[in-house]
Structure formats: structure tokens, C-alpha cells
Scaffold this motif. Structure first.
Motif, PDB file in Angstrom:
ATOM      1  N   PHE A  16       0.825  -1.206   0.000  1.00  0.00           N
ATOM      2  CA  PHE A  16       0.000   0.000   0.000  1.00  0.00           C
ATOM      3  C   PHE A  16       0.862   1.260   0.000  1.00  0.00           C
ATOM      4  CE2 PHE A  16      -3.320  -2.919   0.642  1.00  0.00           C
ATOM      5  CZ  PHE A  16      -4.534  -2.262   0.456  1.00  0.00           C
ATOM      6  N   ALA A  17       2.055   1.195   0.616  1.00  0.00           N
ATOM      7  CA  ALA A  17       2.968   2.340   0.580  1.00  0.00           C
ATOM      8  C   ALA A  17       3.356   2.652  -0.858  1.00  0.00           C
ATOM      9  CB  ALA A  17       4.209   2.054   1.419  1.00  0.00           C
ATOM     10  N   ARG A  18       3.663   1.605  -1.610  1.00  0.00           N
ATOM     11  CA  ARG A  18       4.070   1.821  -3.001  1.00  0.00           C
ATOM     12  C   ARG A  18       2.899   2.318  -3.853  1.00  0.00           C
ATOM     13  NH1 ARG A  18       8.706   0.765  -6.041  1.00  0.00           N
ATOM     14  NH2 ARG A  18       8.355   1.965  -7.945  1.00  0.00           N
ATOM     15  N   LEU A  19       1.736   1.699  -3.679  1.00  0.00           N
ATOM     16  CA  LEU A  19       0.564   2.080  -4.469  1.00  0.00           C
ATOM     17  C   LEU A  19       0.162   3.531  -4.195  1.00  0.00           C
ATOM     18  CD1 LEU A  19      -1.671  -1.127  -4.179  1.00  0.00           C
ATOM     19  CD2 LEU A  19      -0.389  -0.348  -6.185  1.00  0.00           C
ATOM     20  N   PHE A  20       0.027   3.885  -2.925  1.00  0.00           N
ATOM     21  CA  PHE A  20      -0.421   5.235  -2.570  1.00  0.00           C
ATOM     22  C   PHE A  20       0.673   6.278  -2.824  1.00  0.00           C
ATOM     23  CE2 PHE A  20      -3.907   3.035  -0.872  1.00  0.00           C
ATOM     24  CZ  PHE A  20      -4.905   3.944  -0.514  1.00  0.00           C
ATOM     25  N   GLY A  21       1.938   5.898  -2.573  1.00  0.00           N
ATOM     26  CA  GLY A  21       3.040   6.823  -2.833  1.00  0.00           C
ATOM     27  C   GLY A  21       3.131   7.176  -4.309  1.00  0.00           C
ATOM     28  N   ASP A  22       3.055   6.159  -5.175  1.00  0.00           N
ATOM     29  CA  ASP A  22       3.103   6.405  -6.618  1.00  0.00           C
ATOM     30  C   ASP A  22       1.891   7.199  -7.088  1.00  0.00           C
ATOM     31  OD1 ASP A  22       5.461   5.059  -6.715  1.00  0.00           O
ATOM     32  OD2 ASP A  22       4.667   3.241  -7.658  1.00  0.00           O
ATOM     33  N   LEU A  23       0.712   6.889  -6.529  1.00  0.00           N
ATOM     34  CA  LEU A  23      -0.506   7.600  -6.922  1.00  0.00           C
ATOM     35  C   LEU A  23      -0.399   9.084  -6.595  1.00  0.00           C
ATOM     36  CD1 LEU A  23      -3.473   7.694  -7.846  1.00  0.00           C
ATOM     37  CD2 LEU A  23      -4.133   7.081  -5.505  1.00  0.00           C
ATOM     38  N   PHE A  24       0.069   9.400  -5.416  1.00  0.00           N
ATOM     39  CA  PHE A  24       0.174  10.807  -5.022  1.00  0.00           C
ATOM     40  C   PHE A  24       1.250  11.535  -5.810  1.00  0.00           C
ATOM     41  CE2 PHE A  24      -2.882   9.904  -1.953  1.00  0.00           C
ATOM     42  CZ  PHE A  24      -3.221  11.048  -1.249  1.00  0.00           C
ATOM     43  N   GLN A  25       2.331  10.837  -6.170  1.00  0.00           N
ATOM     44  CA  GLN A  25       3.345  11.467  -7.009  1.00  0.00           C
ATOM     45  C   GLN A  25       2.777  11.802  -8.391  1.00  0.00           C
ATOM     46  OE1 GLN A  25       6.926   8.934  -6.858  1.00  0.00           O
ATOM     47  NE2 GLN A  25       7.968  10.687  -5.955  1.00  0.00           N
ATOM     48  N   ARG A  26       1.929  10.923  -8.908  1.00  0.00           N
ATOM     49  CA  ARG A  26       1.341  11.147 -10.243  1.00  0.00           C
ATOM     50  C   ARG A  26       0.419  12.350 -10.250  1.00  0.00           C
ATOM     51  NH1 ARG A  26      -0.154   5.377 -13.166  1.00  0.00           N
ATOM     52  NH2 ARG A  26       1.942   4.480 -13.064  1.00  0.00           N
ATOM     53  N   ILE A  27      -0.222  12.633  -9.117  1.00  0.00           N
ATOM     54  CA  ILE A  27      -1.116  13.796  -9.066  1.00  0.00           C
ATOM     55  C   ILE A  27      -0.393  15.001  -8.450  1.00  0.00           C
ATOM     56  CG2 ILE A  27      -3.227  12.402  -9.003  1.00  0.00           C
ATOM     57  CD1 ILE A  27      -3.359  12.791  -5.999  1.00  0.00           C
ATOM     58  N   GLN A  28       0.955  14.946  -8.486  1.00  0.00           N
ATOM     59  CA  GLN A  28       1.804  16.074  -8.079  1.00  0.00           C
ATOM     60  C   GLN A  28       1.661  16.432  -6.601  1.00  0.00           C
ATOM     61  OE1 GLN A  28       4.017  17.403 -10.424  1.00  0.00           O
ATOM     62  NE2 GLN A  28       3.252  15.646 -11.555  1.00  0.00           N
ATOM     63  N   LEU A  29       1.505  15.417  -5.751  1.00  0.00           N
ATOM     64  CA  LEU A  29       1.458  15.606  -4.311  1.00  0.00           C
ATOM     65  C   LEU A  29       2.572  14.779  -3.671  1.00  0.00           C
ATOM     66  CD1 LEU A  29      -2.394  15.467  -3.620  1.00  0.00           C
ATOM     67  CD2 LEU A  29      -0.916  17.480  -3.499  1.00  0.00           C
ATOM     68  N   PRO A  30       3.058  15.168  -2.479  1.00  0.00           N
ATOM     69  CA  PRO A  30       4.154  14.417  -1.835  1.00  0.00           C
ATOM     70  C   PRO A  30       3.762  12.966  -1.567  1.00  0.00           C
ATOM     71  CG  PRO A  30       3.821  16.536  -0.758  1.00  0.00           C
ATOM     72  CD  PRO A  30       2.672  16.355  -1.695  1.00  0.00           C
ATOM     73  N   SER A  31       4.665  12.050  -1.893  1.00  0.00           N
ATOM     74  CA  SER A  31       4.378  10.628  -1.692  1.00  0.00           C
ATOM     75  C   SER A  31       4.210  10.287  -0.211  1.00  0.00           C
ATOM     76  CB  SER A  31       5.491   9.769  -2.294  1.00  0.00           C
ATOM     77  OG  SER A  31       6.727  10.033  -1.656  1.00  0.00           O
ATOM     78  N   VAL A  32       4.839  11.077   0.683  1.00  0.00           N
ATOM     79  CA  VAL A  32       4.721  10.781   2.112  1.00  0.00           C
ATOM     80  C   VAL A  32       3.279  10.931   2.589  1.00  0.00           C
ATOM     81  CG1 VAL A  32       7.087  11.373   2.699  1.00  0.00           C
ATOM     82  CG2 VAL A  32       5.351  13.140   2.743  1.00  0.00           C
ATOM     83  N   VAL A  33       2.539  11.877   1.995  1.00  0.00           N
ATOM     84  CA  VAL A  33       1.132  12.040   2.359  1.00  0.00           C
ATOM     85  C   VAL A  33       0.351  10.793   1.956  1.00  0.00           C
ATOM     86  CG1 VAL A  33      -0.948  13.432   2.040  1.00  0.00           C
ATOM     87  CG2 VAL A  33       1.276  14.538   2.136  1.00  0.00           C
ATOM     88  N   GLY A  34       0.625  10.284   0.751  1.00  0.00           N
ATOM     89  CA  GLY A  34      -0.033   9.052   0.314  1.00  0.00           C
ATOM     90  C   GLY A  34       0.298   7.881   1.209  1.00  0.00           C
TER      91      GLY A  34
END
Length: 399
Positions: A16-34
Motif C-alpha cells: 500500500f505504501a508503493r501504491l499510494f506513494g506512486d498515486l500521489f506522485q502522479r497527481i503532483q502531491l508528496p508521496s509521504v502524504v499518500g
């Protein structure tokens, strides 16, 4: 924790860290938040698939130790020293403002006792190093002037948090302040910060001389972990946060390491570079565990859902955020620089959670107040990276 629960929890955390981190990076948000939101999803707040446990907590702490190691590898001691006065000023204001604002608010508005109010104020003083530094590193801003000021101020904040916690713990348990013990603690922490990078650097030369002739033995990765674990243990023994041990080893590996002995010793860069490369997969695996575990540690289902409870939480969170952002205003530079530094100081993260847990165990704060404090910490932890991301992309404006 049983092995089947542990491996399943670890599987879910990494996935889930990888899935949410990558998702947030794609929408131009920090991966740590994801990653932190992934923890909220997995934890008791929503799905309850992963529950907080000491074993996972230790792995999370190892993750932030490795993150600080990787930051140290890229940090110049000279640049960090040059940012010293600004970092001290930001740290001092960033500690003083939240402590005063939250303490006064808790006493006058929440009707808390003096000591409980002071404890709440102190709990919201320390900045989480890992969260903002990760955002800066991903934006390639960690080695700028702002990055060095933020790193220095966050280290000072962490040390101040340990000292404040020690003072409050002594007062709560013995009903007195031990100035001698506090003075010795400060001396030990400062001694560790000054002596550990040169000592780690000296050990590097020994390990390089002992390196086997065979290739692909994993020697560099093992040596790196040996040094990180050794100095994390030493940091803890000296009363400093364990993550400063990882940072000290990273500084020792840095190609920009400065020492009077440099003129007499051959630069070990080829060896230290191999160590840094060999350890990168470890950093990439363990670091997200920390950020997911921050989310897992929060149980937002226990909050007061009434309008008054919601208003109190939002007000405390706004005060906690504004007090840290204001610290950036005391730095020389344009408004964008001030905003970047102030925003980076907002996340409370693991340090605030330690304060909250200790306060609950020592019965300084009630379970209701504990939940409210944890939620305020959660809001600052998620809002900080978002504010920092916005500040990094804000237009440059001169004063």
C-alpha cells in the motif's frame, strides 16, 4: 507478534505504501502524504488490517534512521555549519511560539491544569525531521540553503524535544526538576553530535582496509548497516534520538566531509560511494514503513464527533500550524524562502506521538485529550508536506 501476522502486516504496508506513494506522485502531491493515508486506511481508523505493534514500530524507527543516513550522505558539514545561526533562530522561535500559544490556549480555553497545559504545549514543539526532508529530497531541494536551515533546525528541535520530555518526566515522577541531570544530558548529546562523524569516518578507513578481494560479497551493504546500527545505539546511549546516529554515519560517508585530517588521509570516495549505492535498496524498502506506520498508529474513530469537539481540534491544529510557519518569518530572504522554511517545520510526526504516548502512560493527559492531541499531530503531519509542496512551487517574490 506471531510470524504469520507480522509477514502479512509487512506485506500490506509495503504494497500500500508503493501504491499510494506512486498515486500521489502522479497527481503532483508528496508521496509521504499518500503513505500516511495508506496507514490510515490499513489501520484501526478504517480497515483495521494492520494494528500498531512494538515490532512494527521498531522497523518504522529503523526506516527513519536509514532515511536520515541517506540525507547525511548528501549533506555538507560546511554548509550545515554555515546555516547554523539561521537554523538556531528558526528552531528557537519554532519551539517557543507553539509552546506559549498552545499552553495558554489549553489553560484559558480548555480549562486544563497548568502542568497538563505545559505538557500539551511541549508536545507540539518538535518537528519531525523525516517527513519534510523526504519532501525536499524528492523535490531535489535538500541541499539548498533552505534545506540546510531546515535540517539544522529540525535536528535542534528533535534534541530539544528529548530534553523537554526528560524534564517533564522527572517533574511528573519526582515532582521536581533535576537541572544537573538535564545539564549532563545536553553535554552528552552535544558531545555525540561533535564526535560521532569523525569517529565513523575513522572506522571507514579500517573497514576499507579489511575489505575482501572477492567482488559481489555484499561487504559494503553489511558494513553500512553495522555502522548505522552501532551509531544509532550510541546515539540512544548518549540520550540523543537514535536517528541522529544514522545521520552521523551519512555525514561520514559524504564526499563533502570536512576534517583537519583530510590532508593526511586518502579520500575513500570509491569505497564510500559503493557503500551508499549498496544501501539504497535498504533505504527504499524501510523508509516507507515509517510513514505508513505513522498512519497506522492513529485511530481517528475515537475522536469527539460533536461540533464543539470538531471546533476545538481545528482551532488547535490551526494554532499549531501557524506557530511553526511563523518561525520561517525570522529568516533572512524572500517571502518564498520564509514560507518554505516555515512550512517544513510544521509536521510533528513521531516526536509528538512519543509525547502523547508518554503523557497517557504517566496520566498527565486523559484518554480523550490523548486522542485529540494525536489527531492534531496527524493534521500537522499531513498538512506540513502539502504546505511545503505548495511553497516550493510558489513564485519567487522579494521582500
Amino acid at each position: 507478534m506471531a510470524i504469520d501476522n507480522f509477514v502479512l502486516s509487512l506485506c500490506l504496508i509495503l504494497l500500500f505504501a508503493r501504491l499510494f506513494g506512486d498515486l500521489f506522485q502522479r497527481i503532483q502531491l508528496p508521496s509521504v502524504v499518500g503513505e500516511m493515508l495508506a496507514g490510515l486506511l490499513l489501520g484501526p481508523t478504517l480497515l483495521n488490517w494492520v494494528t500498531p505493534h512494538e515490532t512494527l514500530g521498531v522497523m518504522a524507527e529503523l526506516g527513519v534512521i536509514l532515511l536520515l543516513f541517506s540525507i547525511g550522505c548528501e549533506t555538507s558539514i560546511k554548509h550545515l555549519y554555515q546555516a547554523g545561526s539561521s537554523a538556531v533562530g528558526v528552531a528557537f522561535i519554532g519551539i517557543l511560539l507553539p509552546a506559549i500559544v498552545v499552553t495558554v490556549t489549553a489553560m484559558l480555553w480548555l480549562n486544563q491544569s497548568g502542568f497538563t497545559a505545559i505538557y500539551l504545549g511541549c508536545a507540539l514543539t518538535a518537528t519531525s525531521i523525516g517527513i519534510s526532508i523526504r519532501v525536499l529530497a524528492q523535490a531535489k531541494q535538500a541541499q539548498t540553503r533552505e534545506g540546510h536551515i531546515i535540517l539544522g533546525a529540525a535536528v535542534i528541535d528533535d534534541i530539544a524535544g528529548v530534553i523537554l520530555l526528560s524534564l517533564l518526566f522527572n517533574f511528573a515522577s519526582k515532582d521536581e526538576l533535576s537541572l544537573l541531570a538535564t545539564g549532563l544530558l545536553i553535554i552528552k548529546i552535544v558531545s555525540f553530535l561533535l564526535l560521532s562523524p569523525p569517529l565513523a569516518r575513522g572506522l571507514l578507513y579500517i573497514f576499507r582496509a579489511l575489505r575482501p578481494t572477492e567482488h559481489h560479497t555484499g561487504y559494503e551493504a553489511i558494513v553500512t548497516m553495522v555502522l548505522i546500527c552501532l551509531f544509532a545505539w550510541l546515539a540512544h546511549a548518549f540520550g540523543a534520538p537514535a536517528l541522529l546516529g544514522g545521520f552521523a554515519v551519512g555525514l561520514a560517508l559524504s564526499r563533502q566531509f570536512v576534517s583537519p585530517l583530510n590532508r593526511y588521509l586518502k579520500n575513500p570516495f570509491p569505497f564510500t560511494h559503493r557503500m551508499e549505492v549498496a544501501s539504497k535498496p535498504l533505504v527504499d524498502v524501510f523508509t516507507p514503513i515509517f510513514f505508513v506506520y505513522v498512519g497506522v498508529s492513529l485511530d481517528l474513530s475515537q475522536i469527539d464527533a460533536s461540533w464543539s469537539g470538531f471546533f476545538i481540534l481545528v482551532t488547535l491544529a490551526i494554532l499549531a500550524i501557524a506557530a511553526k510557519v511563523a518561525a520561517g518569518a525570522f529568516v533572512e530572504g524572500c517571502s518564498r524562502t520564509k514560507l518554505i522554511i516555515g512550512s517544513a517545520m510544521v509536521p510533528r510526526g513521531e516526536v509528538g506521538l512519543v509525547f502523547a504516548e508518554m503523557g497517557l502512560q504517566m496520566e498527565i493527559i486523559s484518554s480523550k485529550l490523548f486522542t485529540e492531541l494525536v489527531l492534531v499531530i496527524a493534521i500537522t503531519t499531513i498538512a506540513g508536506p502539502l504546505l511545503l509542496k505548495w511553497a516550493l512551487h510558489s513564485p519567487h517574490k522579494a521582500n
